[in-house]
Design a protein around this motif. Structure first.
Motif, PDB file in Angstrom:
ATOM      1  N   GLY A  22       0.946  -1.293   0.144  1.00 35.20           N
ATOM      2  CA  GLY A  22       0.149  -0.015   0.052  1.00 35.20           C
ATOM      3  C   GLY A  22       0.806   1.397  -0.101  1.00 35.20           C
ATOM      4  O   GLY A  22       0.625   1.891  -0.748  1.00 35.20           O
ATOM      5  N   VAL A  23       1.853   1.233   0.872  1.00 33.70           N
ATOM      6  CA  VAL A  23       2.655   2.488   0.906  1.00 33.70           C
ATOM      7  C   VAL A  23       3.636   2.464  -0.264  1.00 33.70           C
ATOM      8  O   VAL A  23       3.934   3.509  -0.888  1.00 33.70           O
ATOM      9  N   LEU A  24       4.071   1.320  -0.758  1.00 32.72           N
ATOM     10  CA  LEU A  24       4.787   1.409  -1.835  1.00 32.72           C
ATOM     11  C   LEU A  24       4.457   1.797  -3.256  1.00 32.72           C
ATOM     12  O   LEU A  24       4.680   2.602  -3.941  1.00 32.72           O
ATOM     13  N   ASP A  25       3.091   1.338  -3.299  1.00 36.73           N
ATOM     14  CA  ASP A  25       2.213   1.678  -4.714  1.00 36.73           C
ATOM     15  C   ASP A  25       2.101   3.029  -4.383  1.00 36.73           C
ATOM     16  O   ASP A  25       2.129   3.758  -5.674  1.00 36.73           O
ATOM     17  N   SER A  26       1.744   3.833  -3.395  1.00 36.01           N
ATOM     18  CA  SER A  26       1.484   5.262  -3.482  1.00 36.01           C
ATOM     19  C   SER A  26       2.358   6.137  -3.033  1.00 36.01           C
ATOM     20  O   SER A  26       2.232   7.310  -3.056  1.00 36.01           O
ATOM     21  N   GLN A  27       3.946   5.349  -3.060  1.00 33.52           N
ATOM     22  CA  GLN A  27       4.823   6.050  -2.519  1.00 33.52           C
ATOM     23  C   GLN A  27       4.835   7.053  -1.549  1.00 33.52           C
ATOM     24  O   GLN A  27       5.122   8.319  -1.418  1.00 33.52           O
ATOM     25  N   GLY A  28       4.099   6.530  -0.638  1.00 35.25           N
ATOM     26  CA  GLY A  28       3.645   7.582   0.636  1.00 35.25           C
ATOM     27  C   GLY A  28       4.919   7.430   1.706  1.00 35.25           C
ATOM     28  O   GLY A  28       5.957   6.910   1.404  1.00 35.25           O
ATOM     29  N   ASP A  29       4.730   8.259   2.762  1.00 32.18           N
ATOM     30  CA  ASP A  29       5.857   8.367   3.782  1.00 32.18           C
ATOM     31  C   ASP A  29       5.912   7.183   4.771  1.00 32.18           C
ATOM     32  O   ASP A  29       6.997   6.625   5.112  1.00 32.18           O
ATOM     33  N   TYR A  30       4.879   6.637   5.036  1.00 34.18           N
ATOM     34  CA  TYR A  30       4.747   5.630   5.799  1.00 34.18           C
ATOM     35  C   TYR A  30       3.259   5.004   6.040  1.00 34.18           C
ATOM     36  O   TYR A  30       2.332   5.746   5.553  1.00 34.18           O
ATOM     37  N   ASP A  31       3.250   3.911   6.836  1.00 30.66           N
ATOM     38  CA  ASP A  31       1.541   3.520   7.053  1.00 30.66           C
ATOM     39  C   ASP A  31       1.348   4.234   8.502  1.00 30.66           C
ATOM     40  O   ASP A  31       1.718   3.494   9.545  1.00 30.66           O
ATOM     41  N   ALA A  32       0.551   5.255   8.626  1.00 25.62           N
ATOM     42  CA  ALA A  32       0.098   5.653   9.737  1.00 25.62           C
ATOM     43  C   ALA A  32      -0.469   5.082  10.892  1.00 25.62           C
ATOM     44  O   ALA A  32      -0.334   5.003  12.176  1.00 25.62           O
ATOM     45  N   GLU A  33      -1.313   4.146  10.299  1.00 26.77           N
ATOM     46  CA  GLU A  33      -2.347   3.298  11.100  1.00 26.77           C
ATOM     47  C   GLU A  33      -1.319   2.235  11.653  1.00 26.77           C
ATOM     48  O   GLU A  33      -1.349   1.888  12.990  1.00 26.77           O
ATOM     49  N   LEU A  34      -0.538   1.516  10.975  1.00 26.75           N
ATOM     50  CA  LEU A  34       0.526   0.499  11.705  1.00 26.75           C
ATOM     51  C   LEU A  34       1.411   1.290  12.575  1.00 26.75           C
ATOM     52  O   LEU A  34       1.715   0.665  13.753  1.00 26.75           O
ATOM     53  N   TRP A  35       1.901   2.718  12.452  1.00 30.52           N
ATOM     54  CA  TRP A  35       2.848   3.156  13.179  1.00 30.52           C
ATOM     55  C   TRP A  35       2.050   3.580  14.767  1.00 30.52           C
ATOM     56  O   TRP A  35       2.500   3.239  15.874  1.00 30.52           O
TER      57      TRP A  35
END
Lengths: 372, 404
Positions: free
Chosen positions: A31-44
């Protein structure tokens, strides 16, 4: 001789693996990889709720006050799961920098928030390509104002504060600056890195309000001490990656048939996997040494950390590369998860200094241990 | 997680250290003895005091010590330069096989003399046509009354020329599948018809032998296991071989390589300041340290009463090639002088050159690098075996390629 984790620590490992299996499945990384996001806030958030961000923070600052042996168990599991969270920046680097160098006020301000995951910290050393040194630093801290550029800063976009290595005219030529990143004199820009599941940024300071962390003119040695500690925890994450990549390669080779038999029955593949196993095992054993030295504040820490780090870099990069190779063409597709390990292994291998940097540190530490 | 002994382990270590301190023979005590005599002298001294083969039961000469106590004893003993090595095959390989497969009368007759060092044993397994594929061996045994008649040839037999007994695997039935036609014996090396010829190695030395059998008689009472069960018995021996050969220690290590590097120059600087040299030394340090702490983890397993498994194969698999690479590198450090193998003209009295010449043997003996990698792949990682062309075929029908 008791060179193993305790039953409680093994229980923690089981719990961590179960938790990450549920909450950090490959789809989360993707999910993060595809969107090139910064991190997974939920997991954090969930990881923080598990208490992992507070593992070694003393109870008086809102932490669990556990040992580094617990923390490295968590580190290994985060590595296996290729977790897309700023754990290394915030826990191994920022938290450690404040624990080792912070004043009581600085500790009171940041540690409770780091413990709950409410604040994310990061560490900014590099100023572009090449091996850092105090002489080459351009970032300066003058009268509480920070100026200069850092590149790259891991997790720079999502961090609330940074520990910045800045030039000093005294002592060892550097100071550590503690800077709140939510101010106008800080400009952050996302930079593209090879691991799309972990955001990095450039960071420019134009007279940003900052305070000194520790002592002016002893920032370089403070940074080196910090790197030694972080190296052990990075190494455990890398060993987690190395073993997970080996297991993925093994499982694929068992199920993939060519010329009428499982490719895992060909010696070319068997010897490749055996070599991965050997490198991983040596790296893991060196990580035990590193964990012991870190946890017991041993004078051997510099040597143990560099040994763990070099071995873990080599094992994880090798395992990630050969895992793709074992998968053949499918390993090179976006669809397969081999890329997770391939990206993360190399990212972590340069994040706090390259193989060559740590090889040199290892021999320096070896020389010092022989003098002592 | 810590390196400290438990209370009991510490007490045992102290006892061992105290005894060694008081009893390790001086150079004068050993004067005039050859290597074998000196080794026997030291072994007997340990035996009389109850420090020989300590894990064995009391009636065989041991003290019933635990595996971890054995490790502690070995650590303490290896602090001294005492004569040993010639008993390794007998005590480390033949004895465990006798214990598992032998009769009580075998135990009584042979084990105490193995422990005391009075009798030395050798291993007669490999053949010109049976190396990595050991079960392809051809030396045959035919029944004659209560005896077996042995004809054939063995090779790579360490110490055959000074051994009293040998453990032997032979083919008793060539008409069944390869592994099923083998039987296991031990024999007196002075038996008529046994001929021993030393093999000159590429080092110039001769530690190995060829052993020829011409109508050698072995009584059936010296068979271990059933007729046709020889492969299983041999596996007991081989499992212990890897434990006995162990970590491939000795030879060239980082301390030695660093010392040599600190005595030579590259581009006007000490070689230890050269980044390429430092990188290589670092990599070998990682390997040495990794093996050391892997050993500590195995010791912990032993300490908790579990037996380390085939993962221990990595000691030899890493240690032997490393020794070769490091010896080669140290010679490179000496540049043109690296070619000289001379106690006076070479650094470190030619140890590096000697290691370079000896190291191919370490990569082959007791399972080649390739066989060790197979063991890890199959027994640790659970990967399938390669298909075997001779599977289920009678031994006489197995293709041989004509050579031997």
């Amino acid at each position: 001789m008791n060179f193993e984790f305790s039953e409680e620590q093994e229980l923690l490992r089981e719990q961590a693996r179960g938790f990450l299996g549920e909450n950090c499945a490959p789809s989360v990384v993707r999910g993060v990889l595809d969107s090139q996001g910064d991190y997974d806030a939920e997991l954090w958030k969930k990881v923080a709720e598990m208490g992992w961000t507070s593992t070694v923070i003393p109870e008086e600052f809102g932490g669990l006050g556990l040992s580094y042996l617990e923390l490295v168990v968590v580190a290994e599991e985060l590595g296996r799961a290729v977790a897309p969270i700023p754990f290394s920046s915030s826990v191994y680097l920022a938290t450690e920098a404040i624990l080792a160098n912070g004043s009581v006020e600085q500790k009171e301000k940041w540690l409770p928030k780091l413990a709950t995951g409410e604040a994310i910290g990061t560490f900014a050393l590099a100023e572009g390509s090449g091996r850092p040194s105090a002489e080459l630093l351009n970032t300066r801290l003058d009268a509480g104002k920070l100026t200069g550029k850092k590149l790259p800063v891991p997790d720079g976009n999502i961090a609330d504060f940074a520990v910045v290595v800045a030039k000093s005219d005294t002592g060892d030529g550097a100071s550590l600056a503690l800077v709140d990143l939510n101010q106008d004199a800080v400009t952050r820009r996302s930079v593209r890195t090879l691991d799309f599941s972990r955001g990095h940024s450039s960071m420019e300071f134009t007279g940003a309000e900052a305070e000194i962390l520790g002592v002016d003119g002893s920032g370089w040695s403070a940074m080196e001490a910090l790197m030694d500690r972080a190296a052990v925890m990075f190494a455990w994450e890398q060993v987690g990656i190395a073993d997970a990549a080996l297991e993925q390669a093994r499982d694929y080779a068992m199920g993939r048939y060519a010329f009428g038999r499982a490719i895992a029955s060909y010696q070319a593949i068997k010897h490749k996997l055996a070599d991965m196993y050997v490198k991983n095992t040596l790296a893991r054993s060196n990580c035990y040494y590193g964990a012991w030295a870190l946890n017991s504040d041993s004078s051997e820490l510099a040597l143990a950390a560099a040994t763990a780090r070099v071995g873990a870099i080599q094992a994880s990069v090798n395992a990630a590369q050969e895992n793709v190779q074992t998968h053949g063409g499918m390993g090179f597709t976006w669809e397969f998860d081999c890329q997770f390990f391939y990206r993360r292994a190399k990212l972590l291998s340069v994040n706090i200094g390259s193989e060559g940097f740590w090889q040199d540190k290892l021999i320096t530490a070896y020389e010092q241990s022989n003098v002592a | 997680m810590d390196f400290a002994d438990t209370q009991e382990e510490a007490t045992f270590r102290q006892e061992a250290a105290d005894w060694l301190k008081a009893n390790v023979p001086s150079k004068q005590e050993l004067e005039g003895m050859d290597e074998i005599e000196a080794a026997k002298f030291w072994q007997k001294k340990k035996y009389d005091a109850g420090w020989a083969c300590i894990t064995w039961n009391k009636e065989f000469g041991g003290i019933g010590a635990t595996a971890i106590q054995s490790v502690i004893w070995n650590q303490e003993e290896s602090k001294y330069d005492v004569p040993q090595g010639v008993f390794q095959i007998g005590q480390g390989m033949a004895a465990p096989t006798l214990m598992t497969w032998g009769q009580p009368e075998h135990h009584e007759r042979y084990l105490p003399k193995l422990a005391s060092g009075e009798e030395i044993w050798c291993q007669l397994f490999s053949e010109p046509a049976g190396g990595s594929d050991l079960a392809a061996l051809r030396t045959k045994a035919e029944k004659d009354g209560d005896d077996w008649i042995i004809n054939g040839q063995k090779i790579w037999t360490s110490g055959a020329h000074y051994s009293d007994y040998g453990i032997l695997v032979v083919r008793t039935d060539p008409n069944v599948a390869k592994h099923k036609g083998l039987s296991y014996f031990f024999l007196d090396m002075k038996s008529p018809g046994v001929e021993i010829k030393p093999i000159k190695q590429l080092t110039g030395g001769a530690g190995f032998n060829e052993v020829y059998f011409t109508d050698v008689r072995i009584p059936d009472s010296q068979r271990l296991g059933e007729v046709g069960q020889g492969w299983q018995v041999a596996l007991t021996t081989l499992m212990n071989e890897r434990a006995a050969i162990g970590g491939g220690g000795g030879g060239v290590n980082v301390d030695l390589a660093y010392k040599i590097a600190s005595e030579v120059m590259i581009d006007g600087k000490t070689a230890t300041r050269d980044s390429a040299v430092r990188a290589k030394l670092a990599n070998w340090y990682v390997q040495e340290s990794g093996l050391k702490f892997t050993g500590y983890r195995s010791m912990t397993a032993l300490s908790k009463g579990t037996t380390p498994g085939p993962e221990n194969s990595i000691g030899k698999l890493v240690g032997a090639p490393k020794n070769q690479e490091m010896a080669s590198f140290c010679m490179d450090l000496m540049e043109m002088n690296g070619a000289i193998w001379d106690e006076e003209l070479s650094k470190e009295a030619g140890l590096v050159q000697m290691s370079y010449m000896g190291s191919p043997g370490l990569r082959i003996a007791g399972g080649t690098d390739e066989i060790m990698a197979n063991i890890i792949a199959e027994r640790v990682l659970g990967l399938p075996q390669e298909p075997r062309m001779d599977k289920g075929m009678a031994f006489t029908d197995v293709p041989t390629g004509g050579g031997s």
